[in-house]
Design an enzyme around this catalytic site. Structure first.
Site, short mmCIF file in Angstrom:
data_model
loop_
_atom_site.label_atom_id
_atom_site.label_comp_id
_atom_site.label_asym_id
_atom_site.label_seq_id
_atom_site.Cartn_x
_atom_site.Cartn_y
_atom_site.Cartn_z
N HIS A 129 0.82 -1.12 0.09
CA HIS A 129 0.28 -0.19 0.13
C HIS A 129 0.60 1.37 -0.67
O HIS A 129 1.73 1.82 0.27
CB HIS A 129 -1.01 0.75 0.78
CG HIS A 129 -1.65 -0.97 1.31
ND1 HIS A 129 -2.99 -1.92 2.08
CD2 HIS A 129 -2.53 -1.79 0.05
CE1 HIS A 129 -3.91 -2.76 2.18
NE2 HIS A 129 -2.96 -3.03 0.52
N GLU A 139 1.59 3.93 2.25
CA GLU A 139 2.26 3.64 4.19
C GLU A 139 3.59 4.28 4.41
O GLU A 139 3.77 3.04 4.23
CB GLU A 139 1.22 2.50 4.10
CG GLU A 139 -0.23 2.51 4.45
CD GLU A 139 -0.52 1.17 4.11
OE1 GLU A 139 0.35 0.48 4.50
OE2 GLU A 139 -1.99 1.18 4.10
N ARG A 156 -3.21 3.98 -2.80
CA ARG A 156 -2.90 3.12 -2.11
C ARG A 156 -2.70 1.65 -3.12
O ARG A 156 -1.73 0.47 -2.61
CB ARG A 156 -4.53 2.91 -1.47
CG ARG A 156 -4.00 1.14 -0.24
CD ARG A 156 -5.41 1.21 -0.54
NE ARG A 156 -6.21 -0.27 0.25
CZ ARG A 156 -6.23 -0.85 1.32
NH1 ARG A 156 -5.91 0.20 2.42
NH2 ARG A 156 -6.42 -1.89 1.62
N HIS A 172 2.42 -2.84 6.82
CA HIS A 172 1.57 -2.12 6.61
C HIS A 172 1.21 -0.55 8.02
O HIS A 172 2.03 -0.92 8.51
CB HIS A 172 -0.22 -2.18 6.57
CG HIS A 172 0.26 -3.64 5.19
ND1 HIS A 172 -1.25 -2.78 4.49
CD2 HIS A 172 0.40 -4.38 5.28
CE1 HIS A 172 -0.58 -3.63 3.91
NE2 HIS A 172 -0.38 -5.29 4.07
N GLU A 198 0.43 -4.29 11.11
CA GLU A 198 0.03 -2.56 11.67
C GLU A 198 0.71 -1.61 12.48
O GLU A 198 1.04 -1.51 13.54
CB GLU A 198 -0.77 -2.51 11.59
CG GLU A 198 -2.64 -2.93 10.18
CD GLU A 198 -2.87 -1.89 9.62
OE1 GLU A 198 -2.13 -0.98 8.96
OE2 GLU A 198 -3.21 -3.49 7.99
ZN LIG Z 1 -1.83 -1.67 4.07
#
Ligand SMILES: [Zn+2]
Length: 408
Positions: A165, A168, A225, A296, A371
């Site tokens: 993505h 990020e 993204r 991410h 994340e």
């Molecule tokens: Zn992501």
């Protein structure tokens, strides 16, 4: 010199094309199940972007009144969490002067990241090598840095990647920091020497180079993204790479509509970027991979399979133990709390994601989505002064996982 000028231009004017002035992020307070369902309907609104479903919702100025009306009608308690998204975008750069030496505490352009990969090879010729696994849709190299020492014995293998993505940014910045720590500590830290003698570690810095370039492009979109491939019958570009993997592709939590941020693509592995990574693994049946990690931002969470269902996987007890080891190691560095759990049951379903394929198809039990920072104060636009702390804590998590698995 050119780079300094270019950067100060970014800092001074932000990005020229897509501008997020007046965009707000609304944060929902405690939600009933019915209210979550009411918010789920907003997932079908193309103009709205859940930064974190169901909690944080980005709303353009033109939609603010109607969204507030909708939330009020559903008795959903919320407050304005980010007043102006563009201000956050502009303020992530610290303004620190650029040096010739690679600076891990600033964000880097795509070209700089490719140069960094080459410099790793030059600086650590005995540890590093480069594997090219293909080309992106726009023809850029999909490059993997391999780290490890040849012991003459069969080794374990670990993989981590970032920037599937493209918006990020801290995922790439923190992971490059981690790779550098691995290389630079090989000769001084017995644990790391052991790690690189036990594992070959593969790191792919930019899974989605076309998207990443677009987030830096003065005519691009800092919130981009997806990939940048065209979609038949639609003016919207791109597929969400993390909804494009084959295992249980096309289920819940992945949109069939090309204009959506979570567009799953026209079919599984429709994107050259995802298929290149899959082919790399499929072409190595004799190599045992113990670890697949997909970095991410944001949310401070570690997530295990399954994504596609709220059911727990068979190996969940093993995963749960490993995620605890990692979150403990992360906490010990800067006292940051990362929560953990199985993706579907903990968050919401996401089909076609990386970890479901690496676990479900490739049988890698330790397949996790990270994340990383933060919990939402800056969201996708983490200030540069948090890059190194984020890298430090996640490095500790990575090392702890590798050693945990390799310790009988
Ligand atoms: Zn992501």
């Amino acid at each position: 010199m050119f780079r300094v000028v270019l950067l100060s231009l970014y800092v001074a004017v932000g990005f020229a094309a897509k501008n997020y002035e007046g965009y707000k992020v609304l944060r929902m307070k405690s939600l009933s199940e019915g209210q979550v369902e009411a918010l789920r309907l907003l997932l079908d609104e193309q103009e709205l972007d859940f930064w974190n479903f169901p909690r944080d919702l980005m709303v353009p100025p033109s939609q603010l009144a109607s969204v507030k009306e909708y939330l009020d009608a559903k008795n959903i308690d919320f407050h304005v969490w980010i007043e102006d998204v563009q201000l956050k975008i502009d303020s992530r750069f610290s303004g620190k002067p650029r040096t010739d030496e690679f600076d891990y505490s600033v964000y880097h352009t795509l070209d700089e990241i490719y140069e960094w990969i080459d410099s790793m090879l030059a600086d650590y010729p005995n540890l590093a090598s480069i594997v090219n696994i293909g080309k992106s849709y726009e023809g850029r190299d999909l490059t993997v840095l391999k780290m490890g020492v040849d012991t003459g014995k069969t080794k374990r293998n670990a993989w981590f990647n970032s920037l599937i993505h493209s918006r990020e940014w801290v995922s790439g910045a923190a992971c490059m920091y981690m790779a550098n720590r691995l290389m630079s500590e090989y000769s001084t830290e017995p644990d790391i020497q052991h790690l690189l003698e036990t594992y070959d570690v593969y790191y792919m810095p930019v899974v989605n180079p076309d998207g990443y370039l677009h987030t830096w492009d003065p005519d691009g979109d800092p919130m981009w993204r997806k990939t940048r491939s065209p979609n038949e019958g639609s003016s919207c570009l791109g597929t969400d790479g993390n909804r494009n993997y084959e295992y249980m592709w096309g289920g819940q939590g992945a949109s069939p509509i090309p204009c959506f941020e979570t567009y799953r693509g026209p079919g599984p592995f429709s994107e050259v970027e995802t298929v290149a990574m899959a082919d790399f693994f499929r072409s190595r049946p004799d190599d045992v991979f113990d670890i697949y990690l997909d970095y991410h931002a944001f949310g401070q969470m570690i997530l295990s399979p399954w994504g596609y269902t709220a059911d727990y996987p068979l190996d969940y007890a093993t995963m749960d133990e490993a995620m605890k080891v990692m979150t403990d190691a992360i906490f010990d560095v800067h006292g940051m709390n990362y929560t953990y759990g199985a993706s579907g049951p903990t968050l919401y379903p996401t089909s076609g994601d990386t970890i479901d394929w690496f676990y479900g198809d490739q049988n890698i039990i330790h397949s996790y989505t990270f994340e990383i920072r933060d919990e939402g104060e800056y969201g996708f636009f983490l200030p540069e002064d948090q890059i190194i702390p984020t890298g430090e804590e996640n490095y500790a998590g990575f090392v702890a996982l590798c050693l945990h698995i390799a310790t009988p």
